[in-house]
Design a protein around this motif. Structure first.
Motif, mmCIF file in Angstrom:
data_model
loop_
_atom_site.group_PDB
_atom_site.id
_atom_site.type_symbol
_atom_site.label_atom_id
_atom_site.label_comp_id
_atom_site.label_asym_id
_atom_site.label_seq_id
_atom_site.Cartn_x
_atom_site.Cartn_y
_atom_site.Cartn_z
ATOM 1 N N ARG A 112 0.817 -1.212 0.000
ATOM 2 C CA ARG A 112 0.000 0.000 0.000
ATOM 3 C C ARG A 112 0.848 1.258 0.000
ATOM 4 O O ARG A 112 0.349 2.348 -0.280
ATOM 5 C CB ARG A 112 -0.923 0.013 1.220
ATOM 6 N N LYS A 165 -3.566 3.886 -6.040
ATOM 7 C CA LYS A 165 -4.230 4.405 -7.231
ATOM 8 C C LYS A 165 -3.255 5.048 -8.216
ATOM 9 O O LYS A 165 -3.590 5.239 -9.377
ATOM 10 C CB LYS A 165 -5.293 5.432 -6.830
ATOM 11 N N GLU A 166 -2.063 5.420 -7.734
ATOM 12 C CA GLU A 166 -1.139 6.172 -8.572
ATOM 13 C C GLU A 166 0.268 5.573 -8.486
ATOM 14 O O GLU A 166 0.677 5.086 -7.437
ATOM 15 C CB GLU A 166 -1.091 7.641 -8.138
ATOM 16 N N GLU A 212 -6.439 -1.423 -8.371
ATOM 17 C CA GLU A 212 -6.814 -0.104 -7.871
ATOM 18 C C GLU A 212 -6.153 1.017 -8.670
ATOM 19 O O GLU A 212 -6.474 2.194 -8.485
ATOM 20 C CB GLU A 212 -6.409 0.031 -6.394
ATOM 21 N N LEU A 213 -5.237 0.647 -9.558
ATOM 22 C CA LEU A 213 -4.433 1.653 -10.264
ATOM 23 C C LEU A 213 -5.285 2.413 -11.277
ATOM 24 O O LEU A 213 -5.943 1.814 -12.122
ATOM 25 C CB LEU A 213 -3.264 0.966 -10.965
ATOM 26 N N ILE A 214 -5.234 3.763 -11.196
ATOM 27 C CA ILE A 214 -5.990 4.617 -12.111
ATOM 28 C C ILE A 214 -5.071 5.274 -13.120
ATOM 29 O O ILE A 214 -5.376 5.331 -14.312
ATOM 30 C CB ILE A 214 -6.778 5.689 -11.323
ATOM 31 N N TRP A 215 -3.922 5.777 -12.648
ATOM 32 C CA TRP A 215 -3.026 6.416 -13.609
ATOM 33 C C TRP A 215 -1.563 6.186 -13.261
ATOM 34 O O TRP A 215 -1.208 5.938 -12.114
ATOM 35 C CB TRP A 215 -3.327 7.904 -13.770
ATOM 36 N N CYS A 242 -5.140 -4.075 -15.742
ATOM 37 C CA CYS A 242 -5.310 -2.923 -14.858
ATOM 38 C C CYS A 242 -6.663 -2.314 -15.210
ATOM 39 O O CYS A 242 -6.756 -1.409 -16.062
ATOM 40 C CB CYS A 242 -4.170 -1.928 -15.041
ATOM 41 N N LEU A 244 -8.976 -0.365 -14.011
ATOM 42 C CA LEU A 244 -9.433 1.012 -13.804
ATOM 43 C C LEU A 244 -8.599 2.032 -14.570
ATOM 44 O O LEU A 244 -8.901 3.225 -14.538
ATOM 45 C CB LEU A 244 -9.397 1.352 -12.307
#
Length: 923
Positions: free
Chosen positions: A787, A813-814, A835-838, A857, A859
């Motif tokens: 995390r 997320k990042e 959980e990765l967005i960008w 990935c 998301l």
């Protein structure tokens, strides 16, 4: 190559000359004479090795010496088998010793007789060579005519460009390098195997009008493997002075090399020149000419062609130049050249096209081979029967047909140039079937077991074997078939024509016998048997009594093959290598445990389930490969194998739970007694209270270890053992279940030679010692669920990190790859980061990245921000990524993201669909 057999033999004399070995009167003296005679022979063998091809008398002598060395080793080893026993101490031991002596008196008389025969044979070999070599040399000096092979390399200088195919791209690139606006002297090297057309390409570049006009002075010399520096320097002087119509300096023909270099250097001062050194074989040859070429900062160039990659890199690196690795022709170009030469530019008749393409496939894009074989086909009737025969017997044609001998000879020059130890290793590759992918470690372990690898101070024999492989790759004799992470080579292959050549030479010298078809002619003594398809039952039993290696590639029942050979060959008692990988074997053959000399045993990929306690009989065993079998436990008797260096027992399998992808084995207590172990894969840690993990600290020679089913409470014990493993290069640790925490924080510092690290399981954070693991080349994190947003901070400054896998290992997320980070990273995997967005890539981060993989990935709907900064990216793989991300990559979409990936040569999307893996190339 006889030298290898002799060196291997000399190392085996010691047991027979020790006091505890009881020999009959006079036998010790005769064994010492044999040993001394072989030692005397070694002084001449290295010289003789280089002369075999040109002196038939020496070739016969070398073959006789090699066979005598093999037979002597067989006799000594059989003697040890007949007398093999152990005596206790005291009266009981004395009585046992006397009893054994009486029982083996017949065997002692037998070895005495054999030793006398060997001594007589050596005397005859030595005297016979002296007697017949004198006669042969007198004949050579007489008027007996000789037939010289035709060297077609010179024809490459006369070919018209219209006759060539596939030359446009390499020619354009080379001219660009020659003409680039840089005043420094540069070397442009063209490297590749013999027959690729290096000379032809160079000539077309050298003669191009643009190149001719750009340079003031030009000269071409062909160096070859047996050059004379003075003659070549004189030729260069003649060309340079005649080109400008100046008289050649007087006395050039009598000058030494330094004077000749001085003339060239003075002539070329302050001039823009281009010089060709064609067919350079070694660094010594390059250095012989290097300092004749001044750097007048006028933009001069030297073009060098060579078969050796390291020479190309050395010469170009020394003069800030370029290396062009010439590749085989593409399929379309090969077909064009074949039809042009075979059918005078017309298309192939439909009824011959299938056979034509099959014959062409064997050429594998080698222009020399295509032209030579086309020349042969033009003389044949254009009917199916004739062309089928040629396709079927191409190896024999290479050996016998005068239209192909020139090509075969040109290719073979690279073989003749090899040192003796590499020649034997190269010929041994004939054990593998056509188009076979040769596993890196399998080959190394086989070479070592065969005794081909010479021990060197400060290196393991495996490291020496790796240097042999590098030597063959460097000479373009073997090709890299598969790499892992761009750096580590995992598999090799041989060009089909090279395989035909080495199969022929290996058969001629009785290095390897191939059982690939019915009705083959068997040698009198089979020493290495490679079974590809069939093993006839008609052989005489004496054929196998000297068998040292048995490798079976056929999927037919290996048990019947083993039993058949055992019956024919007195139980295979001298066998040192047995490789039954991938065969249909379900039970452990009883014959194996009788093979006291066995060093290499591979039962990889068989259906074996158990190993008998009698495995402890194989006390010379160095490799036990049980990978991908169903064995899960080893008997305690395995601890008797004190010479074991490689113990491989693990199985990969597919599972609905992606975490449980592999199983290992339950190790016996006391595994620390196997102090020679270098590889231990894979030990399950959950069967005791950490006893096996404590035992690991005794295995100080370990290079690679895999630990499976680790519990959190085992962490401290494992770390205390890892601190003792100073030679460790590869460490894989997998938790007992996905949520079990791997705790390696109690390790104060990592093994300083550690190059590869796999951590599979829950990590609260990365181990604190990772930033100081400076030699790490690959890091793989799976199911780690970290995390910490600073996941990358611990890794980004590792100076040698080339490959990074983050697979279901991060729940943030990042991810941000900071400027200047990961300076040597070449491969990056980001997978199942749910959980990765960008992802953001800052300028100057990962500037050497070549391959980027994004998978599952779900998301992440946009490409990594800053991906356009990755200018060295060769491929982008998008597997099971959101449709919204993929759709934005269409080059037709206004305002899309295609501009971000337009610089990447290969963009691939794909994933599982309808139970089938599908891939699509976007560019």
């Amino acid at each position: 190559m006889a030298e290898s057999a002799v060196f291997h033999l000399l190392a085996n004399f010691a047991p027979f000359l020790q006091e505890e070995v009881n020999l009959l009167t006079g036998v010790r003296d005769e064994i010492e004479y044999i040993r001394d005679e072989f030692e005397r022979m070694t002084a001449f063998l290295r010289v003789a090795d280089a002369m075999e091809e040109t002196d038939p008398g020496i070739a016969v002598w070398v073959k006789q010496v090699r066979e005598a060395a093999y037979d002597t080793a067989d006799a000594l080893d059989m003697h040890m088998l007949r007398l093999g026993h152990h005596h206790g101490n005291g009266v009981r031991g004395f009585l046992h010793k006397v009893c054994c002596y009486i029982k083996t008196i017949k065997a002692r008389h037998q070895i005495a007789s054999e030793v006398k025969g060997i001594k007589s044979r050596l005397i005859n070999i030595s005297e016979g060579y002296q007697r017949y070599s004198d006669i042969y040399r007198r004949q050579e000096q007489g008027s007996r005519p000789t037939i010289a092979w035709y060297d077609s390399r010179g024809d490459a200088l006369l070919l018209e460009e219209a006759e060539l195919v596939g030359i446009e791209k390499p020619k354009s690139q080379l001219i660009q390098w020659l003409m680039e606006d840089d005043p420094q002297l540069k070397v442009v090297s063209i490297a590749g195997m013999g027959g690729l057309g290096k000379t032809t390409l160079t000539k077309k570049v050298y003669d191009d009008p643009i190149v001719k006009k750009h340079f003031q002075n030009h000269a071409w010399i062909t160096v070859s493997e047996s050059f004379k520096t003075e003659k070549l320097l004189q030729s260069m002087i003649e060309q340079l002075f005649e080109e400008v119509k100046q008289p050649i300096p007087q006395g050039v023909e009598n000058m030494d090399t330094n004077s000749l270099k001085g003339i060239i250097n003075a002539f070329l001062q302050q001039k823009r020149y281009v010089l060709v050194l064609d067919d350079v074989w070694n660094i010594h040859a390059w250095k012989s000419f290097r300092y004749a070429f001044p750097n007048g900062y006028c933009g001069s160039r030297v073009i060098l062609t060579t078969r050796k990659v390291d020479l190309a890199s050395f010469s170009s690196g020394e003069c800030h130049g370029h290396v062009y690795n010439l590749m085989p022709l593409a399929s379309e170009d090969s077909w064009t050249l074949f039809c042009r030469k075979t059918f005078q530019g017309n298309s192939s008749p439909p009824y011959l096209e299938g056979l034509s393409r099959d014959i062409l496939r064997r050429c594998e894009g080698l222009p020399l081979a295509i032209v030579a074989i086309s020349g042969l086909l033009t003389t044949k009737e254009k009917n199916v029967e004739e062309w089928e025969r040629i396709s079927r017997s191409l190896g024999a044609e290479l050996e016998e047909n005068e239209k192909l001998t020139s090509m075969s000879r040109i290719l073979s020059l690279s073989f003749f140039d090899l040192p003796w130890n590499l020649k034997l290793c190269f010929l041994y590759l004939s054990i593998f079937p056509e188009d076979y992918s040769i596993d890196h470690w399998r080959l190394i372990r086989l070479w070592v077991a065969e005794g081909f690898v010479e021990a060197k101070d400060g290196m393991t024999v495996e490291e020496v074997a790796q240097s042999y492989l590098n030597g063959l790759i460097n000479r373009s004799l073997i090709q890299v078939a598969r790499k892992r992470n761009e750096r580590r080579i995992t598999a090799y292959r041989i060009h089909d024509l090279w395989r035909e050549i080495i199969v022929s030479k290996s058969k001629e010298q009785n290095i390897v016998t191939l059982a690939s078809e019915r009705g083959i002619v068997w040698p009198k003594k089979v020493r290495c048997l490679s079974v590809h398809q069939y093993l006839d039952s008609e052989q005489e039993s004496s054929c196998f009594t000297h068998l040292r290696s048995l490798i079976v590639f056929s999927s037919i029942d290996s048990f019947s093959i083993l039993s058949k050979v055992a019956l024919l060959g007195d139980g295979l008692r001298l066998l040192t290598s047995l490789d039954l990988e991938g065969t249909q074997l379900e039970t452990f053959p009883n014959e194996i445990v009788k093979l006291c000399h066995l060093k290499h045993l591979s039962l990889r990929g068989t259906k074996l389930k158990t190993i008998p306690k009698s495995i402890g009989n194989l006390q010379n065993l160095e490799t036990l490969d049980l990978k991908q079998t169903h064995v899960t436990e080893l008997p305690d008797e395995i601890l008797k194998l004190r010479r074991l260096r490689h113990l491989l027992l693990y199985r990969y399998h597919f599972s609905e739970n992606a975490f449980r992808y592999g199983t290992g084995f339950k190790a016996p207590m006391g595994i620390g007694s196997l102090s020679s172990l270098q590889k231990l894969c894979s030990v399950e840690a959950n069967h005791d209270n950490g006893i096996v993990l404590r035992e690991l600290r005794k295995l100080t020679q370990l290079r690679r270890v895999h630990i499976l089913k680790l519990r959190r409470t085992d962490g401290k014990v494992l770390c205390s053992s890892l601190e003792k493993l100073k030679n460790l290069r590869s460490l894989c640790v997998s938790a007992i279940q996905e949520d079990e925490i791997i705790d390696l924080d109690s390790l104060s510092s990592p093994p300083q030679r550690l190059r590869t690290l796999y951590l599979v399981g829950h990590l609260q954070r990365l181990p604190r010692w990772i930033p100081s693991a400076f030699n790490l080349v690959r890091v793989c994190l799976r199911h780690s669920k970290i995390r910490d947003a600073d996941l990358l901070r611990s890794l980004q400054d590792l100076p040698n990190l080339a490959s990074l896998d983050i697979f279901h290992a991060y729940v943030g997320k990042e991810l941000c790859f900071k400027a200047g980070a990961f300076q040597n990273l070449e491969i990056l995997w980001l997978g199942e980061l749910n959980e990765l967005i960008w992802v953001r890539v800052e300028a100057s981060s990962m500037h050497r990245l070549k391959n980027l993989f994004l998978a599952k990935c779900k998301l992440m709907e946009e490409l990594p921000s800053g991906i356009e900064h990755l200018t060295n990216l060769k491929s982008l793989h998008l597997f099971n990524m959101p449709d919204s991300l993929i759709s934005r990559l269409s080059r037709d979409l206004q305002g899309g993201d295609y501009w971000k990936v337009s610089h990447i040569p290969c963009v691939i999307t794909g994933g599982w669909k309808d139970d089938r893996w599908q891939e699509y190339f976007l560019s």
